[in-house]
Structure formats: C-alpha cells, structure tokens
Enzyme design. Sequence first.
Site, PDB file in Angstrom:
ATOM      1  N   HIS A 257       5.819  46.462  24.867  1.00 34.79           N
ATOM      2  CA  HIS A 257       5.552  45.280  24.053  1.00 34.79           C
ATOM      3  C   HIS A 257       4.360  45.544  23.142  1.00 34.79           C
ATOM      4  CE1 HIS A 257       4.909  41.136  22.876  1.00 34.79           C
ATOM      5  NE2 HIS A 257       6.162  40.956  23.224  1.00 34.79           N
ATOM      6  N   ASP A 308      13.232  40.563  27.215  1.00 39.81           N
ATOM      7  CA  ASP A 308      14.646  40.812  26.966  1.00 39.81           C
ATOM      8  C   ASP A 308      15.375  41.484  28.121  1.00 39.81           C
ATOM      9  OD1 ASP A 308      14.891  39.620  24.477  1.00 39.81           O
ATOM     10  OD2 ASP A 308      13.979  41.339  23.479  1.00 39.81           O
TER      11      ASP A 308
END
Length: 372
Positions: A257, A308
């Site tokens: 991320h 996700d």
Amino acid sequence: MPDKGLREIVAASTKISDIDGEKGRLWYAGYDIADLAQHASFEEVIYLLHHTELPTRTQLEELNEFMVGEREMNPFLAKIMPTLAQQASPMSMLRTSVSAASAYDPDGWDDSPEAEYRKAMRLIAKIPTLIACYQRLRTGQEVVPPNPKLPHAANFLWMLQGEEPDPADARVLDTTFVLYADHTMNASTFTARIIASTLSDMFSAITGAIGCLKGPLHGGANEEAMKMAEEVGKPENAAAYVAARLERHQKIMGFGHAVYTTMDPRATELKQLARELGERHDDIVWADIFEALQETVFEQKGLWPNVDLYAAGVYHVLGIATDLMTPLFALARMAGWTAHVREQYADNKVIRPGSEYVGPTGRVYEPIDQRG
Ligand code: ACO
C-alpha cells in the site's frame, strides 16, 4: 528529483477521512473504521461522509427516501444498457453510464451546493441498478427492478440475483461498502478532486474517478486477487505460487500500500468477514487460500494485505462475478468521491502540480525538408 508518486504532497485539507499509515488506522470524520464496520449501515456512512456528522433517525429516513426514489435508470441509460452489456467491460459500462447520466439529471447545470448534493445522492442511488441490470442482461436474464422496501446493499443483491437475500449476506455486503466508502487522497479521489478543481461538473469528476479506479494497481486489484486465488487453487500451493511470481518480478495483487506500512485496517475487518461468511456458506477454501497467501507473502516479501485481498474473498462467496468486484468498489467509493468533489468546490483552487523538465533546451526550428 521529482516526488513521482506525490507521496509527500498535501494537496487538500479534508474533514472527510484520515489515515495513520504506520499504526494501520482509518477514520471517517473522526469515527474509527472498525467501529463503523461493526455498527454503521452504508446509508449512515454516506450521510457521515457528506455532512461529517452521523445522521439522526429523521435525517437518515429523509436520505433513504430520496435515494430509494432515485434508483431507477433514466430512459437513455435503459436504452444503451443492452449494447453496453454486450460490448463493454463492467468498468467501461460504469464509466460510460455515469457520463451519460448527466444528460438526464433534473438539476442540469445548476451548480449550487444543494444541486450538487442531490446529484451526488442520485449517482450513489443509481449505481447498483446499473451494475445489476448490466449483469442480468449479459447473462440473458430478465432485468429485476429495484425493491423500494430493501436498503441499498440488500436491494443490490435482490436486483442482481432475483431473490430476496439472506439478511446476514446483505449485512456482509453492506459492511464491505462501509469499508470501501472513502480513503483520503487515493488516486481516484485525487482524480475526482483535480477535475472538480477546474469547476468542471460532478459527472465529469466521477467519470474520471471511475477510469482511475479501473487500473489493477488501484481498484482493479480485487479482481486480480481473485484470479490469483483461483490459480493458487488450494492453500498448500500458496508458498510456491508466490515464490514463482516474485522470481518473475510480478506483483502479488492485494498486497502492499502507498500509505500503510502495516495491515490495512479494512483488510483486518474483511479477513474476519471472509472467514465467517465462508463458514456460514460451507465454502471455507477461499478464506484458507487468502490467509495462506497473507502468511507466505509476509514471510517472503514482508508485505501486508490491503483492502482488495479479502474483499475478493468475501465477494466471491457472496456469488459476485469476478469482473464485478471493481464495480462494487466503485459503487461504495461513490460516497467518498462525491463528498470530496463537494468539499473541493467549497474551498477551491485549481490543482496544478509542477514538473521537472529533463529534455533538450535551446533548439531552433528546422524546416521539414532539412530534417533527417
Ligand atoms: N507484490 C510484490 N512486490 C511489491 C508489491 C506487491 N504487491 N507491492 C510493492 N512491492 C514492492 C515493489 O516491487 C518495490 O520493490 P523494489 O523496491 O524491490 O522495486 C517495493 O515493494 C515498493 O513498491 P512500489 O510499487 O514502489 O510501492 P508503492 O507504495 O508505490 O505502491 C502499490 C503501492 C501500488 C499498492 C503496490 O503495493 C502494488 O502494486 N500492489 C499490488 C496492487 C494492489 O494490490 N493495489 C491495490 C492497492 S489498495 C487500493 O488501491 C484500494
């Protein structure tokens, strides 16, 4: 050296959401995401992101009433949807439909704050109808009209699957929408804010945001994570699969991320949901595979899962087609995008970063016949 990812740039002040990347915390208007995931409905979160306050019962009822009344597609969208269902990918359908929706919005070119709010709520209300209608048409099934008695998430499952959903499944879907609803200055939100900063319209800003979300390094990652889990097939294969991918310098989708250096707090919630849902549906293999991936990716590369990864596991067990997973992300993020667009309008300056020129200088124009 340019800061290519603009990681150190603060481009806006916002009251909508906040992240602590090191501690793995996310807040919407000061409320911890774990608290909201546990207790809040998506409709409450829509209100929260737009008003930075949780609604009273009356305010929530008013919002629900407005949105339920706006679920139907306009005639133009109903006309083009069969063609989109045959020829466009789900995210391209969504991008085109949001752009096309501008032609029928009753507020037209009224850019007052009240009109922008109504446009936002209309868009949020219609997205589930678009996705469900598209899916029914492309699979040769009859279109199911919205059910005004059902809330946002349950109504989506109703329109998609043609039967009233199990309330526990509807609640799980609703919670994924809560978790996906906003995330500070992510790429698609930034896109929306840039477009809004030129005082372009809400539909243009959201159309751009959808195009941005589509990419596999952003919202497209949930679909890629699902395909990866299918390739892995069983938890025992995860370590070898990851090693082979890393060997080929391929990314492991659903990991890493730009802001979090630890577990994404949304992934923590979704991991638990994926396991509970899998147990309830007697389909636990996906939770097992995703958890095996988490363990081995951390061991081999030191990376944590992002939102996700486990969202894919939840959506799959809920019966959502893999290529509808990013559209569902868009459905939920519509709440955040539209709130950010309105916040940008309220305190605007055109967003226009600089660039570092690295090409040749001092050149003189040569007539075309003398070049070569
Ligand atoms: N798999 C393998 N390696 C990775 C991954 C990954 N998922 N993520 C980062 N890395 C590695 C990079 O290869 C790079 O290694 P290197 O220094 O040896 O070259 C290093 O970690 C830094 O990677 P960047 O891509 O520069 O990290 P950045 O913070 O810019 O990227 C991103 C963040 C784009 C999310 C990245 O982690 C990624 O591509 N992940 C996979 C796609 C994904 O899951 N996207 C969804 C993000 S969440 C969201 O948008 C909702």
